[in-house]
Design an enzyme around this catalytic site. Structure first.
Site, PDB file in Angstrom:
ATOM      1  N   GLY A   1       0.815  -1.224   0.000  1.00 54.87           N
ATOM      2  CA  GLY A   1       0.000   0.000   0.000  1.00 54.87           C
ATOM      3  C   GLY A   1       0.843   1.267   0.000  1.00 54.87           C
ATOM      4  CB  ILE A   2       3.141   2.791   2.476  1.00 56.48           C
ATOM      5  CG1 ILE A   2       2.025   3.074   3.498  1.00 56.48           C
ATOM      6  CG2 ILE A   2       4.189   3.908   2.500  1.00 56.48           C
ATOM      7  CD1 ILE A   2       2.497   3.208   4.938  1.00 56.48           C
TER       8      ILE A   2
ATOM      9  CB  THR B   1       1.634  -6.524  11.715  1.00 60.02           C
ATOM     10  OG1 THR B   1       0.632  -6.953  10.784  1.00 60.02           O
ATOM     11  CG2 THR B   1       1.875  -5.043  11.546  1.00 60.02           C
TER      12      THR B   1
ATOM     13  CD  GLN C   1      -1.540  -0.152  19.482  1.00 56.75           C
ATOM     14  OE1 GLN C   1      -1.580   1.077  19.507  1.00 56.75           O
ATOM     15  NE2 GLN C   1      -2.542  -0.896  19.952  1.00 56.75           N
TER      16      GLN C   1
ATOM     17  CD  GLN D   1       1.598  -3.017  16.126  1.00 60.85           C
ATOM     18  OE1 GLN D   1       1.674  -1.813  16.375  1.00 60.85           O
ATOM     19  NE2 GLN D   1       1.583  -3.481  14.892  1.00 60.85           N
TER      20      GLN D   1
ATOM     21  CE1 TYR E   1       4.856  -2.971  11.755  1.00 60.11           C
ATOM     22  CE2 TYR E   1       4.378  -1.172  13.264  1.00 60.11           C
ATOM     23  CZ  TYR E   1       4.490  -1.665  11.975  1.00 60.11           C
ATOM     24  OH  TYR E   1       4.221  -0.832  10.912  1.00 60.11           O
TER      25      TYR E   1
ATOM     26  N   GLY F   1       1.560   7.192  10.857  1.00 56.99           N
ATOM     27  CA  GLY F   1       0.575   6.680  11.805  1.00 56.99           C
ATOM     28  C   GLY F   1      -0.251   5.614  11.118  1.00 56.99           C
TER      29      GLY F   1
HETATM   30  N1  CAA Z   1      -5.240  -1.240  25.702  1.00 54.79           N
HETATM   31  C1  CAA Z   1      -5.497  -1.821  26.893  1.00 54.79           C
HETATM   32  N2  CAA Z   1      -6.091  -3.025  27.004  1.00 54.79           N
HETATM   33  C2  CAA Z   1      -6.395  -3.675  25.867  1.00 54.79           C
HETATM   34  C3  CAA Z   1      -6.121  -3.119  24.596  1.00 54.79           C
HETATM   35  C4  CAA Z   1      -5.540  -1.844  24.558  1.00 54.79           C
HETATM   36  N3  CAA Z   1      -5.276  -1.257  23.380  1.00 54.79           N
HETATM   37  N4  CAA Z   1      -6.542  -4.008  23.675  1.00 54.79           N
HETATM   38  C5  CAA Z   1      -7.031  -5.081  24.318  1.00 54.79           C
HETATM   39  N5  CAA Z   1      -6.953  -4.860  25.656  1.00 54.79           N
HETATM   40  C6  CAA Z   1      -7.362  -5.752  26.715  1.00 54.79           C
HETATM   41  C7  CAA Z   1      -8.732  -6.348  26.409  1.00 54.79           C
HETATM   42  O1  CAA Z   1      -9.734  -5.491  26.882  1.00 54.79           O
HETATM   43  C8  CAA Z   1      -8.686  -7.662  27.169  1.00 54.79           C
HETATM   44  O2  CAA Z   1      -8.891  -7.421  28.541  1.00 54.79           O
HETATM   45  P1  CAA Z   1      -9.620  -8.524  29.475  1.00 54.79           P
HETATM   46  O3  CAA Z   1      -8.734  -9.735  29.415  1.00 54.79           O
HETATM   47  O4  CAA Z   1      -9.666  -7.855  30.800  1.00 54.79           O
HETATM   48  O5  CAA Z   1     -10.937  -8.743  28.841  1.00 54.79           O
HETATM   49  C9  CAA Z   1      -7.250  -8.081  26.976  1.00 54.79           C
HETATM   50  O6  CAA Z   1      -6.485  -6.867  26.741  1.00 54.79           O
HETATM   51  C10 CAA Z   1      -7.134  -8.971  25.757  1.00 54.79           C
HETATM   52  O7  CAA Z   1      -5.877  -9.537  25.755  1.00 54.79           O
HETATM   53  P2  CAA Z   1      -5.578 -10.666  24.712  1.00 54.79           P
HETATM   54  O8  CAA Z   1      -4.204 -11.154  24.899  1.00 54.79           O
HETATM   55  O9  CAA Z   1      -6.655 -11.710  24.745  1.00 54.79           O
HETATM   56  O10 CAA Z   1      -5.646  -9.849  23.368  1.00 54.79           O
HETATM   57  P3  CAA Z   1      -6.526 -10.098  22.099  1.00 54.79           P
HETATM   58  O11 CAA Z   1      -6.137 -11.404  21.525  1.00 54.79           O
HETATM   59  O12 CAA Z   1      -7.938  -9.817  22.357  1.00 54.79           O
HETATM   60  O13 CAA Z   1      -6.006  -8.927  21.144  1.00 54.79           O
HETATM   61  C11 CAA Z   1      -4.474  -7.903  19.670  1.00 54.79           C
HETATM   62  C12 CAA Z   1      -4.641  -8.744  20.923  1.00 54.79           C
HETATM   63  C13 CAA Z   1      -5.071  -8.628  18.461  1.00 54.79           C
HETATM   64  C14 CAA Z   1      -3.020  -7.696  19.437  1.00 54.79           C
HETATM   65  C15 CAA Z   1      -5.196  -6.558  19.870  1.00 54.79           C
HETATM   66  O14 CAA Z   1      -4.715  -5.978  21.048  1.00 54.79           O
HETATM   67  C16 CAA Z   1      -4.976  -5.590  18.722  1.00 54.79           C
HETATM   68  O15 CAA Z   1      -5.483  -5.759  17.611  1.00 54.79           O
HETATM   69  N6  CAA Z   1      -4.221  -4.501  18.981  1.00 54.79           N
HETATM   70  C17 CAA Z   1      -3.997  -3.464  18.022  1.00 54.79           C
HETATM   71  C18 CAA Z   1      -2.749  -3.732  17.306  1.00 54.79           C
HETATM   72  C19 CAA Z   1      -2.477  -2.629  16.335  1.00 54.79           C
HETATM   73  O16 CAA Z   1      -2.777  -1.474  16.497  1.00 54.79           O
HETATM   74  N7  CAA Z   1      -1.826  -3.012  15.264  1.00 54.79           N
HETATM   75  C20 CAA Z   1      -1.480  -2.092  14.264  1.00 54.79           C
HETATM   76  C21 CAA Z   1      -1.354  -2.827  12.972  1.00 54.79           C
HETATM   77  S1  CAA Z   1      -1.122  -1.721  11.612  1.00 54.79           S
HETATM   78  C22 CAA Z   1       0.427  -1.200  11.822  1.00 54.79           C
HETATM   79  O17 CAA Z   1       1.169  -1.693  12.599  1.00 54.79           O
HETATM   80  C23 CAA Z   1       0.828  -0.071  10.929  1.00 54.79           C
HETATM   81  C24 CAA Z   1       1.406   1.015  11.720  1.00 54.79           C
HETATM   82  O18 CAA Z   1       2.610   1.182  11.675  1.00 54.79           O
HETATM   83  C25 CAA Z   1       0.536   1.892  12.494  1.00 54.79           C
END
Ligand code: CAA
Length: 248
Positions: free
Chosen positions: A14-15, A93, A148, A151, A154, A185
């Site tokens: 994409g980028i 990722t 993040q 991550q 990453y 971002g």
């Molecule tokens: N902050 C705080 N708590 C969080 C959270 C956050 N951001 N995200 C999830 N939680 C909590 C949930 O509420 C849950 O709490 P409970 O157990 O009390 O219910 C717990 O953490 C879940 O933990 P898990 O280990 O079960 O996590 P999961 O499997 O549900 O999700 C994950 C993990 C898929 C990594 C998810 O956190 C996610 O998608 N995170 C975002 C990752 C992200 O932003 N990636 C960017 C990709 S694009 C990129 O990278 C390009 C770039 O440069 C920007």
């Protein structure tokens, strides 16, 4: 003067695609690097670009491997010519909370996103210094700056990218080669499309601009850094994140 040659790793992404187009518009001959397993995808991409009047070369190479990167650069030098501009854009990722992360997920991200900077840059830096001109831009991320959730791999790799930039920038500055980091971002690409919808909406809600960025907005900045007039900018990190993270 003959056109300068630019290699964009991850060039069919994409980028990366937007960067290829921007550099072509600025008069560079552009080579898009692609992951060997994506050969079919890369050829389709190349045909699509040709249909739009853009004649990009493509080059296969796994940037997580030193030998593959060496082979890729040799191939480009033979077919196209020496590389004057390198955009280290290839990245992946493997998001997982740290306690669930497997060694493979850690290694894949560190090797593709960070080792690659050594593997590819090492092949082109001597030539740039000998010719007295070069531009290296490392695509990092806002998540390297602020961390993040999900991550650790990453964020570590992307923070490391800017350390690499600052160190190398000092080593090559006297020979007309600049090294900079661009830290996007959340940009609307397949990579961010893979984030769960609910999580993505939560992230967008934190962005002062209240939207994702566009690949073209990243490409514009990369283009500026590759300009002849950007010769005094080196070792710098440029943020482009809609206000999600601000630093001084
Ligand atoms: N902050 C705080 N708590 C969080 C959270 C956050 N951001 N995200 C999830 N939680 C909590 C949930 O509420 C849950 O709490 P409970 O157990 O009390 O219910 C717990 O953490 C879940 O933990 P898990 O280990 O079960 O996590 P999961 O499997 O549900 O999700 C994950 C993990 C898929 C990594 C998810 O956190 C996610 O998608 N995170 C975002 C990752 C992200 O932003 N990636 C960017 C990709 S694009 C990129 O990278 C390009 C770039 O440069 C920007």
């Amino acid at each position: 003067m003959a056109a300068r040659t630019a290699l964009v790793t991850g060039g069919i992404g994409g980028i990366g695609s937007a960067i290829c187009r921007e550099l072509a518009a600025k008069g560079f001959r552009v080579v898009a690097g692609y992951y060997p397993a994506e050969k079919d995808l890369a050829e389709q991409w190349q045909q699509k670009q040709h249909a739009e009047g853009l004649k990009f070369e493509i080059a296969s190479g796994d940037v997580s491997s030193f030998e593959d990167s060496q082979q890729m650069v040799r191939d480009i030098e033979t077919r196209v010519g020496p590389i004057d501009v390198l955009i280290n854009c290839a990245g992946i990722t493997r998001d997982k909370t740290f306690r669930k992360m497997e060694p493979d997920q850690w290694r894949a991200v560190i090797s593709t996103n960070l080792d690659s900077l050594f593997n590819v840059t090492r092949q082109v830096v001597d030539g740039m210094m000998e010719r007295g001109w070069g531009r290296i831009v490392n695509i990092s991320s806002v998540n390297g700056q602020r961390g993040q959730f999900g991550q650790t791999n990453y964020s570590a790799a992307k923070a490391g990218a800017h350390g690499f930039t600052m160190a190398l920038a000092q080593e090559v500055a006297r020979k007309g080669v600049t090294v900079n980091t661009v830290s996007p971002g959340y940009i609307a690409t397949e990579m961010t499309q893979a984030i769960a919808e609910e999580v993505r909406q939560q992230i967008i809600a934190q962005v002062p601009m209240a939207r994702m960025g566009e690949p073209d907005e990243v490409a514009y900045l990369v283009g500026v850094l590759c300009d002849d007039r950007a010769g005094y900018i080196t070792g710098a990190n440029y943020e482009l994140n809609g206000g999600l993270f601000m630093s001084f």
